[in-house]
Design an enzyme around this catalytic site. Structure first.
Site, PDB file in Angstrom:
ATOM      1  N   THR A  21       5.126  -9.696  -9.642  1.00 33.54           N
ATOM      2  CA  THR A  21       5.558  -9.208 -10.961  1.00 33.54           C
ATOM      3  C   THR A  21       6.485  -7.988 -10.833  1.00 33.54           C
ATOM      4  OG1 THR A  21       3.630  -7.774 -11.273  1.00 33.54           O
ATOM      5  CG2 THR A  21       3.453 -10.022 -12.126  1.00 33.54           C
ATOM      6  N   ASN A  22       6.239  -7.182  -9.816  1.00 33.29           N
ATOM      7  CA  ASN A  22       7.134  -6.018  -9.626  1.00 33.29           C
ATOM      8  C   ASN A  22       8.504  -6.460  -9.127  1.00 33.29           C
ATOM      9  OD1 ASN A  22       5.673  -3.476 -10.326  1.00 33.29           O
ATOM     10  ND2 ASN A  22       4.164  -4.392  -8.937  1.00 33.29           N
ATOM     11  N   LYS A  96       1.490  -5.918   4.571  1.00 29.97           N
ATOM     12  CA  LYS A  96       1.579  -5.591   5.995  1.00 29.97           C
ATOM     13  C   LYS A  96       2.046  -4.148   6.153  1.00 29.97           C
ATOM     14  CE  LYS A  96       0.574  -9.665   7.518  1.00 29.97           C
ATOM     15  NZ  LYS A  96      -0.691  -9.892   8.247  1.00 29.97           N
ATOM     16  N   ILE A  97       1.594  -3.520   7.226  1.00 30.94           N
ATOM     17  CA  ILE A  97       2.004  -2.135   7.494  1.00 30.94           C
ATOM     18  C   ILE A  97       3.230  -2.169   8.412  1.00 30.94           C
ATOM     19  CG2 ILE A  97       1.274   0.077   8.486  1.00 30.94           C
ATOM     20  CD1 ILE A  97      -0.767  -0.393   6.483  1.00 30.94           C
ATOM     21  N   LEU A  98       4.278  -1.496   8.005  1.00 27.33           N
ATOM     22  CA  LEU A  98       5.484  -1.448   8.841  1.00 27.33           C
ATOM     23  C   LEU A  98       5.305  -0.408   9.941  1.00 27.33           C
ATOM     24  CD1 LEU A  98       8.095  -1.549   5.928  1.00 27.33           C
ATOM     25  CD2 LEU A  98       7.565  -3.429   7.504  1.00 27.33           C
ATOM     26  N   HIS A 114       2.093   1.836  -5.782  1.00 25.95           N
ATOM     27  CA  HIS A 114       0.648   1.827  -5.508  1.00 25.95           C
ATOM     28  C   HIS A 114      -0.120   1.979  -6.831  1.00 25.95           C
ATOM     29  CE1 HIS A 114      -2.937   2.305  -3.101  1.00 25.95           C
ATOM     30  NE2 HIS A 114      -3.289   3.278  -3.909  1.00 25.95           N
TER      31      HIS A 114
END
Ligand code: GRF
Length: 195
Positions: A21-22, A96-98, A114
């Site tokens: 949605t964002n 996922k964490i970059l 967030h």
């Protein structure tokens, strides 16, 4: 951030994992005549992400990244960001964490949204934790991404009151609505302020 000249639009890549949605609201914002951004690439680590439909509908190039091997995944991400001359990355529900490699390459050019009033409630399950702690307010935050989870410089926040009848589900719905309004505003502010 590189200054824009003439009609040149800033090339944005939005990273998603799910609903999108964002992403949708950023696409809509980019379609405004006065907008200075173009969503040039959508990246998803999940081939079943519902949000991909918005990329398809709007004929935006998209890329599905297999994350079985993080290093290989990020190599591919960096290659395509480069190929598509991406100026700014917007994380929108990307799960996922970059690693530092990507963060350093796009230093101060990665935003995230967030669903809490950071610095409170970093991490997952924010709405549930907010209800358990009987908070009176919650909201959402757009911030710069750095190496610490949900901790980069805050660009913009929106606060809402929590009602007695609220539960994690109703709160998620109400916060999501304001997230979708906040993200384009934050991008605008970020570009204007040239953080
Ligand atoms: C949003 O709540 C966002 O704050 C969080 O993940 C969710 C993504 O929602 N990081 P959507 O995929 O943009 O609908």
């Amino acid at each position: 951030m590189e200054k824009l000249n003439g009609n040149k639009k800033l090339r944005v890549s939005v990273f998603i994992s799910g609903r999108g949605t964002n992403l949708k609201s950023l696409i809509n914002f980019s379609k405004n005549k006065s907008s200075t951004i173009k969503i040039s690439l959508v990246i998803s680590n999940n081939k079943k992400a519902k949000g991909l439909v918005f990329a398809k509908k709007n004929k935006i190039r998209f890329l599905i990244i297999n994350y079985n091997n993080k290093k290989v995944a990020e190599n591919k991400i960096l290659l395509y960001l480069n190929k598509n001359k991406i100026d700014l990355i917007c994380l929108a529900g990307f799960m996922k964490i970059l690693t530092k490699r990507v963060l350093n390459r796009y230093k101060n050019k990665i935003l995230n949204i967030h669903p809490s009033l950071l610095p409170k409630y970093k991490g997952l399950n924010t709405h549930k934790r907010v209800i358990v702690n009987k908070e009176k307010f919650t909201g959402c935050t757009v911030h710069l991404v750095n190496t610490k989870l949900d901790s980069g410089k805050i660009i913009l926040q929106k606060k809402i009151r929590i009602f007695k009848k609220d539960n994690a589900k109703t709160l998620e719905k109400r916060v999501l609505k304001i997230e979708n309004q906040l993200y384009p505003k934050a991008v605008k502010k970020f570009l204007f302020a040239n953080f």
